[in-house]
Design a protein around this motif. Structure first.
Motif, PDB file in Angstrom:
ATOM      1  N   ASP A 192       3.961  -1.854  -0.477  1.00  0.00           N
ATOM      2  CA  ASP A 192       3.016  -1.628   0.499  1.00  0.00           C
ATOM      3  C   ASP A 192       1.511  -1.784   0.306  1.00  0.00           C
ATOM      4  O   ASP A 192       0.499  -1.655   0.778  1.00  0.00           O
ATOM      5  CB  ASP A 192       3.023  -0.420   1.071  1.00  0.00           C
TER       6      ASP A 192
ATOM      7  N   ASP B 152       0.040  -6.783  -1.422  1.00  0.00           N
ATOM      8  CA  ASP B 152       0.447  -7.959  -0.643  1.00  0.00           C
ATOM      9  C   ASP B 152      -0.577  -8.976  -0.940  1.00  0.00           C
ATOM     10  O   ASP B 152      -1.293  -8.896  -1.847  1.00  0.00           O
ATOM     11  CB  ASP B 152       0.525  -7.560   0.916  1.00  0.00           C
TER      12      ASP B 152
ATOM     13  N   HIS C  57      -3.042 -10.093   0.454  1.00  0.00           N
ATOM     14  CA  HIS C  57      -4.605  -9.794   0.790  1.00  0.00           C
ATOM     15  C   HIS C  57      -5.228  -8.912  -0.407  1.00  0.00           C
ATOM     16  O   HIS C  57      -6.239  -9.149  -0.864  1.00  0.00           O
ATOM     17  CB  HIS C  57      -4.822  -9.074   1.951  1.00  0.00           C
TER      18      HIS C  57
ATOM     19  N   GLY D 261      -5.216 -12.863  12.521  1.00  0.00           N
ATOM     20  CA  GLY D 261      -5.288 -11.689  11.835  1.00  0.00           C
ATOM     21  C   GLY D 261      -6.012 -10.647  12.253  1.00  0.00           C
ATOM     22  O   GLY D 261      -7.055 -10.678  12.941  1.00  0.00           O
ATOM     23  N   ARG D 262      -5.918  -9.390  11.647  1.00  0.00           N
ATOM     24  CA  ARG D 262      -6.449  -8.343  11.755  1.00  0.00           C
ATOM     25  C   ARG D 262      -7.356  -7.810  10.513  1.00  0.00           C
ATOM     26  O   ARG D 262      -6.953  -8.093   9.534  1.00  0.00           O
ATOM     27  CB  ARG D 262      -5.855  -7.108  12.294  1.00  0.00           C
TER      28      ARG D 262
ATOM     29  N   HIS E  27      -8.214  -5.011   9.313  1.00  0.00           N
ATOM     30  CA  HIS E  27      -7.884  -3.703   8.423  1.00  0.00           C
ATOM     31  C   HIS E  27      -6.657  -4.438   7.658  1.00  0.00           C
ATOM     32  O   HIS E  27      -6.361  -3.717   6.673  1.00  0.00           O
ATOM     33  CB  HIS E  27      -7.328  -2.646   9.539  1.00  0.00           C
ATOM     34  N   GLN E  28      -5.972  -5.367   7.916  1.00  0.00           N
ATOM     35  CA  GLN E  28      -5.079  -5.886   7.024  1.00  0.00           C
ATOM     36  C   GLN E  28      -5.372  -6.221   5.697  1.00  0.00           C
ATOM     37  O   GLN E  28      -4.870  -6.181   4.730  1.00  0.00           O
ATOM     38  CB  GLN E  28      -4.173  -6.834   7.674  1.00  0.00           C
TER      39      GLN E  28
ATOM     40  N   ARG F  13      -8.173  -2.593   4.411  1.00  0.00           N
ATOM     41  CA  ARG F  13      -7.478  -1.540   3.790  1.00  0.00           C
ATOM     42  C   ARG F  13      -7.316  -1.470   2.228  1.00  0.00           C
ATOM     43  O   ARG F  13      -7.217  -0.404   1.584  1.00  0.00           O
ATOM     44  CB  ARG F  13      -6.030  -1.278   4.580  1.00  0.00           C
TER      45      ARG F  13
ATOM     46  N   THR G  79      -9.301  -1.090  12.347  1.00  0.00           N
ATOM     47  CA  THR G  79      -8.356  -1.274  13.140  1.00  0.00           C
ATOM     48  C   THR G  79      -8.384  -1.675  14.666  1.00  0.00           C
ATOM     49  O   THR G  79      -7.497  -2.060  15.210  1.00  0.00           O
ATOM     50  CB  THR G  79      -7.554   0.147  13.009  1.00  0.00           C
TER      51      THR G  79
END
Length: 340
Positions: free
Chosen positions: A29, A32, A34, A289-290, A292-293, A296, A320
């Motif tokens: 988690d 990733d 990013h 894409g968003r 916050h992805q 974060r 978000t």
């Protein structure tokens, strides 16, 4: 042609050993694509690892979603989880098409989910099975197959189990290991507690390097600063893998690494890193894409600096939201540039 490929792989493996002087641990988690792109923007040389992906997921799942990454992430290693030699060989063969620099087998994760699948740290109890797994992976892999493991599990005597484990797997062809310097308690401790409660045994890991001088051994567990990385390297370790510290305070660990460990120029400032991430963020948002992805993973970029709290607050509260983009990112950046 076969001789050329073999020599080329040896050259690639030698370069990867240099990169492995400092690596960032695979973390579910967290690491990733990013996160890895962010870490690569800080350090050009550190070896990066994916989150663990199970062999059955690679074989039967959405491969592009699981295996895609940005070319700029190199050097990057894929970590696989599994305990079936045939499945691991098939997953390794599939993953080879994605061009990873290394395939790593997880023999260290203590979570209940991993144990129920008969892989991760529980495999420390079955070194013969692990040897068959890595033999099968090596037979089909165009890149080096490595292992990340604990020093032991439960009531095992680590000083007996670990050297026997290394001896068995090196006999199967593995030449590079990352040793998490804690035992894993498979019953009674959560994965979080398994990162903190079992005592660290750095002397045992250092002793393994003396006992197996021909193996490339990296130490993992509890390392929080670049100074500590250098301490273990000075003690004879070939590499050091850093986990949560590289995630929570990335500049403290990765920021000066290129200059200190590879003699490669002056480190980037966190402001330069933030600016360098903008084209990647913009391109990702353009693909739907968003924000916050990505952001974060960047909340710790300005750790310990004036305005860091404002940076975290603006991104945590706003990234978000629907439509959040570079204007919000710039507002967050303004929180830390005010004090300059």
């Amino acid at each position: 042609m076969e001789k050329y490929i073999k020599n080329n792989n040896k050259e690639a493996e030698a370069k990867l050993r240099s990169n492995a002087r400092l690596s960032v641990a695979p973390m579910m988690d967290w690491t990733d694509r990013h996160c890895r792109m962010f870490h690569r923007t800080i350090s050009r040389h550190a070896l990066l690892y994916t989150e663990m992906v199970t062999a059955p997921a690679v074989i039967h799942g959405k491969r592009a979603q699981l295996l895609d990454y940005s070319p700029q992430e190199h050097p990057v290693a894929l970590q696989l989880g599994g305990s079936d030699p045939a499945e691991l060989a098939q997953a390794t063969k599939i993953a080879a098409d994605w061009g990873y620099d290394e395939i790593n087998l997880n023999v260290g994760c203590p979570s209940d989910r991993v144990q129920s699948g008969a892989f991760g740290a529980v495999l420390m109890k079955t070194p013969d099975l692990v040897a068959r797994c890595v033999e099968a992976m090596i037979a089909v892999s165009p890149v080096e197959v490595t292992v990340k493991c604990r020093i032991g599990v439960d009531d095992q005597l680590a000083e007996e189990v670990l050297p026997a484990f290394l001896r068995s797997l090196s006999g199967a062809g593995v030449r590079r290991f990352t040793l998490h310097a804690r035992k894993a308690w498979l019953q009674g401790l959560s994965p979080k507690e398994n990162r903190e409660i079992p005592p660290l045994d750095y002397p045992l890991v250092h002793a393994m390097k003396r006992e197996f001088p021909d193996l490339h051994l990296s130490l993992n567990g509890g390392v929080a600063t670049l100074a500590q990385v250098q301490m273990h390297l000075d003690a004879g370790m070939d590499g050091v893998m850093v986990g949560r510290a590289a995630y929570g305070e990335p500049m403290d660990v990765l920021g000066g690494a290129d200059a200190a460990l590879w003699g490669d120029g002056a480190p980037r400032s966190p402001f330069e890193v933030a600016e360098a991430m903008k084209p990647y963020i913009d391109a990702y948002l353009g693909r739907g894409g968003r924000l916050h992805q990505i952001t974060r993973h960047m909340l710790g970029l300005f750790h310990g600096r004036p305005g860091a709290r404002g940076w975290r607050r603006v991104l945590s509260e706003g990234a978000t939201r629907e439509g959040a983009g570079l204007p919000l990112y710039d507002r967050a950046l303004a929180e830390v540039t005010r004090g300059l």
